[in-house]
Write an enzyme that holds these catalytic residues in place. Structure first.
Site, mmCIF file in Angstrom:
data_model
loop_
_atom_site.group_PDB
_atom_site.id
_atom_site.type_symbol
_atom_site.label_atom_id
_atom_site.label_comp_id
_atom_site.label_asym_id
_atom_site.label_seq_id
_atom_site.Cartn_x
_atom_site.Cartn_y
_atom_site.Cartn_z
ATOM 1 N N ASP A 9 44.937 39.454 112.949
ATOM 2 C CA ASP A 9 45.445 38.093 112.810
ATOM 3 C C ASP A 9 44.324 37.092 113.075
ATOM 4 O O ASP A 9 43.341 37.410 113.755
ATOM 5 C CB ASP A 9 46.582 37.907 113.826
ATOM 6 C CG ASP A 9 47.171 36.515 113.822
ATOM 7 O OD1 ASP A 9 47.310 35.917 112.742
ATOM 8 O OD2 ASP A 9 47.500 36.021 114.920
ATOM 9 N N ASP A 11 44.921 33.152 113.922
ATOM 10 C CA ASP A 11 45.269 32.192 114.970
ATOM 11 C C ASP A 11 45.708 32.902 116.249
ATOM 12 O O ASP A 11 46.641 33.710 116.231
ATOM 13 C CB ASP A 11 46.386 31.262 114.490
ATOM 14 C CG ASP A 11 45.982 30.461 113.266
ATOM 15 O OD1 ASP A 11 44.781 30.208 113.104
ATOM 16 O OD2 ASP A 11 46.868 30.107 112.479
ATOM 17 N N ASP A 133 49.085 38.201 118.009
ATOM 18 C CA ASP A 133 49.589 37.621 119.254
ATOM 19 C C ASP A 133 51.084 37.338 119.194
ATOM 20 O O ASP A 133 51.652 36.858 120.169
ATOM 21 C CB ASP A 133 48.811 36.348 119.629
ATOM 22 C CG ASP A 133 48.957 35.246 118.598
ATOM 23 O OD1 ASP A 133 48.877 35.546 117.393
ATOM 24 O OD2 ASP A 133 49.127 34.080 118.990
#
Length: 178
Positions: A9, A11, A133
Protein backbone atom coordinates in the site's frame (compact mmCIF):
# COMPACT_ATOMS: atom_id res chain seq x y z
CA UNK A 1 11.89 -20.11 -10.34
CA UNK A 2 9.04 -17.63 -10.08
CA UNK A 3 9.40 -15.03 -7.31
CA UNK A 4 6.70 -14.76 -4.67
CA UNK A 5 4.72 -11.52 -4.88
CA UNK A 6 4.01 -8.66 -2.49
CA UNK A 7 1.38 -5.91 -2.74
CA UNK A 8 2.43 -2.79 -0.84
CA UNK A 9 0.00 0.00 0.00
CA UNK A 10 1.05 3.63 -0.40
CA UNK A 11 -0.75 5.87 2.12
CA UNK A 12 0.28 5.04 5.67
CA UNK A 13 2.82 2.43 4.51
CA UNK A 14 5.16 3.99 1.93
CA UNK A 15 3.88 7.53 2.45
CA UNK A 16 3.71 9.07 5.93
CA UNK A 17 0.17 10.46 5.73
CA UNK A 18 -0.07 11.11 9.48
CA UNK A 19 2.87 13.53 9.29
CA UNK A 20 1.33 15.19 6.23
CA UNK A 21 -2.02 15.69 7.99
CA UNK A 22 -0.25 17.25 10.98
CA UNK A 23 1.85 19.50 8.74
CA UNK A 24 -1.20 20.77 6.86
CA UNK A 25 -3.11 21.29 10.12
CA UNK A 26 -0.26 23.30 11.64
CA UNK A 27 0.01 25.42 8.48
CA UNK A 28 -3.71 26.17 8.54
CA UNK A 29 -4.36 26.61 12.27
CA UNK A 30 -0.93 27.44 13.69
CA UNK A 31 -1.26 24.63 16.21
CA UNK A 32 1.27 21.81 16.40
CA UNK A 33 -0.24 18.43 17.21
CA UNK A 34 1.50 15.06 17.65
CA UNK A 35 0.79 11.67 16.13
CA UNK A 36 -0.79 10.67 19.46
CA UNK A 37 -4.07 12.16 18.22
CA UNK A 38 -4.37 9.27 15.75
CA UNK A 39 -4.06 6.55 18.44
CA UNK A 40 -7.12 4.27 18.31
CA UNK A 41 -9.15 6.91 16.45
CA UNK A 42 -10.55 6.44 12.95
CA UNK A 43 -8.20 8.42 10.72
CA UNK A 44 -10.94 10.70 9.34
CA UNK A 45 -11.91 11.75 12.88
CA UNK A 46 -8.43 12.43 14.26
CA UNK A 47 -8.26 16.12 13.37
CA UNK A 48 -10.97 18.64 14.24
CA UNK A 49 -13.04 20.65 11.75
CA UNK A 50 -13.22 17.85 9.16
CA UNK A 51 -9.65 18.75 8.26
CA UNK A 52 -8.65 15.31 7.02
CA UNK A 53 -11.20 15.28 4.20
CA UNK A 54 -10.39 18.86 3.32
CA UNK A 55 -6.69 17.99 2.95
CA UNK A 56 -7.44 14.90 0.87
CA UNK A 57 -9.07 17.19 -1.71
CA UNK A 58 -6.31 19.82 -1.59
CA UNK A 59 -4.03 20.03 -4.67
CA UNK A 60 -0.51 18.90 -3.79
CA UNK A 61 -1.47 16.89 -0.70
CA UNK A 62 -0.60 13.47 -2.17
CA UNK A 63 2.31 14.80 -4.23
CA UNK A 64 4.20 16.17 -1.21
CA UNK A 65 3.66 13.48 1.45
CA UNK A 66 6.91 12.53 3.22
CA UNK A 67 8.30 9.06 2.57
CA UNK A 68 7.92 6.64 5.47
CA UNK A 69 11.23 6.10 7.26
CA UNK A 70 13.13 3.15 5.81
CA UNK A 71 10.65 2.51 2.99
CA UNK A 72 12.86 3.19 -0.03
CA UNK A 73 15.73 0.94 1.02
CA UNK A 74 13.35 -1.77 2.24
CA UNK A 75 11.46 -1.91 -1.05
CA UNK A 76 14.76 -2.08 -2.95
CA UNK A 77 15.78 -5.04 -0.80
CA UNK A 78 12.41 -6.74 -1.17
CA UNK A 79 12.77 -6.55 -4.96
CA UNK A 80 15.81 -8.81 -4.79
CA UNK A 81 13.61 -11.71 -3.64
CA UNK A 82 10.03 -10.76 -4.46
CA UNK A 83 7.94 -9.41 -7.29
CA UNK A 84 6.86 -6.11 -5.70
CA UNK A 85 3.65 -4.33 -6.65
CA UNK A 86 2.58 -0.95 -5.34
CA UNK A 87 -1.18 -1.05 -4.84
CA UNK A 88 -3.18 2.03 -3.95
CA UNK A 89 -6.87 2.81 -3.82
CA UNK A 90 -6.36 6.00 -5.81
CA UNK A 91 -9.84 6.41 -7.23
CA UNK A 92 -11.72 7.97 -4.30
CA UNK A 93 -9.96 11.34 -4.26
CA UNK A 94 -9.81 12.95 -7.72
CA UNK A 95 -6.33 14.48 -7.43
CA UNK A 96 -4.68 11.43 -5.91
CA UNK A 97 -4.25 9.36 -9.07
CA UNK A 98 -1.90 11.72 -10.90
CA UNK A 99 -0.19 12.96 -7.72
CA UNK A 100 0.50 9.43 -6.50
CA UNK A 101 1.97 8.49 -9.88
CA UNK A 102 4.29 11.51 -9.71
CA UNK A 103 5.19 10.79 -6.07
CA UNK A 104 6.17 7.22 -6.92
CA UNK A 105 8.25 8.39 -9.89
CA UNK A 106 10.19 10.71 -7.58
CA UNK A 107 10.69 8.46 -4.56
CA UNK A 108 10.54 4.94 -6.05
CA UNK A 109 11.79 5.36 -9.64
CA UNK A 110 13.03 1.75 -9.60
CA UNK A 111 9.42 0.46 -9.51
CA UNK A 112 8.40 -0.27 -13.11
CA UNK A 113 5.04 1.14 -14.16
CA UNK A 114 3.84 -2.43 -14.81
CA UNK A 115 4.12 -2.98 -11.06
CA UNK A 116 1.94 -0.02 -10.04
CA UNK A 117 -1.74 -0.77 -9.55
CA UNK A 118 -4.22 2.02 -8.87
CA UNK A 119 -7.65 0.66 -8.08
CA UNK A 120 -10.83 1.25 -6.13
CA UNK A 121 -11.09 -2.13 -4.40
CA UNK A 122 -8.01 -4.06 -3.29
CA UNK A 123 -9.90 -7.34 -2.89
CA UNK A 124 -9.08 -8.03 -6.54
CA UNK A 125 -5.35 -8.20 -5.74
CA UNK A 126 -3.92 -11.72 -5.71
CA UNK A 127 -0.40 -11.66 -4.28
CA UNK A 128 1.40 -13.91 -1.82
CA UNK A 129 1.64 -11.07 0.73
CA UNK A 130 -0.15 -7.77 1.22
CA UNK A 131 1.21 -4.96 3.40
CA UNK A 132 -1.42 -2.38 4.32
CA UNK A 133 -2.51 -0.21 7.25
CA UNK A 134 -6.22 -0.93 6.82
CA UNK A 135 -8.00 -4.15 7.73
CA UNK A 136 -10.67 -3.43 5.11
CA UNK A 137 -7.97 -4.35 2.60
CA UNK A 138 -6.23 -7.10 4.55
CA UNK A 139 -9.37 -8.96 5.66
CA UNK A 140 -9.96 -10.03 2.04
CA UNK A 141 -6.31 -10.55 1.13
CA UNK A 142 -5.82 -13.74 -0.86
CA UNK A 143 -2.27 -14.19 0.47
CA UNK A 144 -0.71 -13.51 3.86
CA UNK A 145 -1.73 -10.11 5.28
CA UNK A 146 0.73 -7.90 7.17
CA UNK A 147 -0.71 -4.94 9.07
CA UNK A 148 1.56 -1.90 8.98
CA UNK A 149 1.16 -0.05 12.28
CA UNK A 150 -0.62 3.29 12.28
CA UNK A 151 -2.44 5.21 14.97
CA UNK A 152 -5.86 4.29 13.60
CA UNK A 153 -5.13 0.54 13.74
CA UNK A 154 -3.51 0.41 17.20
CA UNK A 155 -6.25 -1.80 18.64
CA UNK A 156 -6.28 -4.35 15.81
CA UNK A 157 -4.98 -7.76 16.82
CA UNK A 158 -6.18 -10.20 14.16
CA UNK A 159 -3.36 -9.68 11.63
CA UNK A 160 0.39 -10.08 11.82
CA UNK A 161 1.69 -6.59 12.66
CA UNK A 162 4.85 -4.77 11.55
CA UNK A 163 5.68 -1.51 13.31
CA UNK A 164 8.23 -0.30 10.76
CA UNK A 165 10.07 -1.27 7.60
CA UNK A 166 12.81 -3.17 9.42
CA UNK A 167 10.15 -5.43 10.90
CA UNK A 168 8.73 -5.99 7.40
CA UNK A 169 12.18 -7.12 6.23
CA UNK A 170 12.52 -9.38 9.27
CA UNK A 171 9.09 -10.95 8.68
CA UNK A 172 9.85 -11.55 5.01
CA UNK A 173 13.39 -12.75 5.81
CA UNK A 174 15.22 -10.50 3.41
CA UNK A 175 18.98 -10.88 3.50
CA UNK A 176 20.72 -7.54 4.26
CA UNK A 177 22.71 -5.99 1.44
CA UNK A 178 26.25 -4.66 1.88
Amino acid sequence: MKKRSIAIDMDGVLADTESQYLHYYEQEYGKRLTKDIFHNVPEAEALPNGSIFKYLYTPGFFRTIPVMAGAVEAVRRLQTRYEVYIVSAAMEFPLSLFEKKEWLAEHFPFIHWHNIIFCGDKSIIDTDFMIDDYCKNLDFCKGKPILFSAGHNAGITHHLRANNWQEILDILDVVPTN
